[in-house]
Design an enzyme around this catalytic site. Structure first.
Site, PDB file in Angstrom:
ATOM      1  N   LYS A 257       0.842  -1.200   0.000  1.00  0.00           N
ATOM      2  CA  LYS A 257       0.000   0.000   0.000  1.00  0.00           C
ATOM      3  C   LYS A 257       0.886   1.262   0.000  1.00  0.00           C
ATOM      4  CE  LYS A 257      -3.568  -2.765   2.077  1.00  0.00           C
ATOM      5  NZ  LYS A 257      -4.795  -2.816   2.834  1.00  0.00           N
TER       6      LYS A 257
ATOM      7  N   HIS B   7      -8.747  -3.175  -6.086  1.00  0.00           N
ATOM      8  CA  HIS B   7      -8.664  -3.289  -4.621  1.00  0.00           C
ATOM      9  C   HIS B   7      -9.774  -2.442  -3.993  1.00  0.00           C
ATOM     10  CE1 HIS B   7      -7.195  -2.912  -0.525  1.00  0.00           C
ATOM     11  NE2 HIS B   7      -6.471  -3.992  -0.761  1.00  0.00           N
TER      12      HIS B   7
ATOM     13  N   GLU C 266      -9.712  -0.481  -1.659  1.00  0.00           N
ATOM     14  CA  GLU C 266      -9.299   0.902  -1.380  1.00  0.00           C
ATOM     15  C   GLU C 266      -9.332   1.759  -2.646  1.00  0.00           C
ATOM     16  OE1 GLU C 266      -5.709  -0.174   0.700  1.00  0.00           O
ATOM     17  OE2 GLU C 266      -6.950  -1.003   2.301  1.00  0.00           O
TER      18      GLU C 266
ATOM     19  N   GLU D 205     -11.262 -10.601  -1.009  1.00  0.00           N
ATOM     20  CA  GLU D 205     -10.918  -9.811   0.174  1.00  0.00           C
ATOM     21  C   GLU D 205     -12.183  -9.173   0.742  1.00  0.00           C
ATOM     22  OE1 GLU D 205      -6.526  -8.478   0.105  1.00  0.00           O
ATOM     23  OE2 GLU D 205      -7.655  -7.021  -1.024  1.00  0.00           O
TER      24      GLU D 205
ATOM     25  N   GLY E 163      -7.277  -4.909   7.032  1.00  0.00           N
ATOM     26  CA  GLY E 163      -6.632  -4.015   7.999  1.00  0.00           C
ATOM     27  C   GLY E 163      -7.339  -3.921   9.334  1.00  0.00           C
TER      28      GLY E 163
HETATM   29  P1  PGA Z   1      -4.408  -6.495   5.318  1.00  0.00           P
HETATM   30  O1  PGA Z   1      -4.593  -5.957   3.813  1.00  0.00           O
HETATM   31  O2  PGA Z   1      -3.620  -7.790   5.229  1.00  0.00           O
HETATM   32  O3  PGA Z   1      -3.651  -5.404   6.007  1.00  0.00           O
HETATM   33  O4  PGA Z   1      -5.757  -6.716   5.866  1.00  0.00           O
HETATM   34  C1  PGA Z   1      -4.890  -6.833   2.759  1.00  0.00           C
HETATM   35  C2  PGA Z   1      -5.129  -6.070   1.497  1.00  0.00           C
HETATM   36  O5  PGA Z   1      -5.736  -4.993   1.551  1.00  0.00           O
HETATM   37  O6  PGA Z   1      -4.731  -6.501   0.416  1.00  0.00           O
END
Ligand code: PGA
Length: 247
Positions: free
Chosen positions: A13, A101, A103, A171, A177
């Protein structure tokens, strides 16, 4: 791409300045070189911020650890301030790019149609697209998780997908996170659903708070072909421990 070999991908990230990025890369490279024949039984990929790709390419050369981008524009070049093209990622030594993703979907309003165009751009440049899909907490609570993920796949996987040019990462948004992970039963069930929508042999990764403590159980599921790791990929020991869970 052999589905039997799991893929462990680190998504850094927006983390890492040159010094700590290089230290992390050196930590991984040292482990890979020290392991020699005893490398973890998986393929390893790291996706650092674009600013670190050039340094990382040099530090990881010869280690067997592949390099990937975290996003890209669909076009090969042009007037797109702040964007990076798939061709630029390939030129920087990337073999993979993460697309769709959560995000990006939630933070930047990316629709399935946008993600689909980006995947086509990635393929044009010879990159493997790691397509992320996943439901929010309210969607899961409303019993819509399967429908949401199926719709994301239908809307974003272009014609021409093969097990060589596509990887899917499931995911759950609420697990990213947060320290929360989906139950093993829910992961297996969702991966079984995803498999019905993609070419045979395509890898399906699980992502969302994968760490050294839970990795063995998650990666032990027959339905799981690897992991997309965020926070725990920022520590060489944690990432390596997760990779070693591949058996
Ligand atoms: P995380 O993130 O392992 O920190 O939960 C995974 C991702 O967003 O790919």
């Amino acid at each position: 791409m052999a589905i039997g070999t799991k893929l462990i991908a680190g998504n850094w990230k927006m983390n890492g300045l040159r010094e700590d990025g290089a230290a992390l890369a050196r930590g991984l490279a040292q482990r890979a070189i020290a392991a020699q024949g005893g490398m973890p039984a998986c393929e390893l990929l790291v996706c650092p911020p674009a600013s670190l790709l050039a340094i990382m390419g040099g530090l990881l050369a010869g280690t067997g650890i592949a390099l990937g981008g975290q996003d890209c524009h669909a076009a090969p070049k042009g007037a797109h301030t702040g964007d990076i093209s798939p061709e630029m990622l390939a030129d920087a030594g990337c073999s993979h790019v993460i697309l769709g993703h959560s995000e990006r979907r939630h933070g930047h309003g990316e629709s399935d149609a946008v993600v689909r165009e980006k995947i086509l751009g990635a393929w044009r440049a010879g990159l493997v697209a790691i397509l992320c899909v996943g439901e929010t907490q309210s969607q899961r609570q409303a019993g819509r998780a399967t429908d949401i993920v199926s719709a994301q796949l239908a809307g974003s996987v272009p014609n021409g997908a093969t097990s060589d040019n596509l990887v899917v990462a499931y995911e759950p948004v609420w697990a990213i996170g947060t320290g929360l992970t989906a139950t093993l039963e829910d992961i297996a069930a969702m991966h079984t659903t995803v498999r019905t929508s993609i070419p045979a042999g395509t890898r399906i990764l699980y992502g969302g708070s994968v760490n050294p403590q839970n990795a063995a159980a998650i990666l032990g599921l027959a339905e799981v072909n690897g992991a997309l790791v965020g926070g725990a990929s920022l520590d060489a020991d944690s990432f390596w421990t997760i990779a070693r869970c591949c058996g």
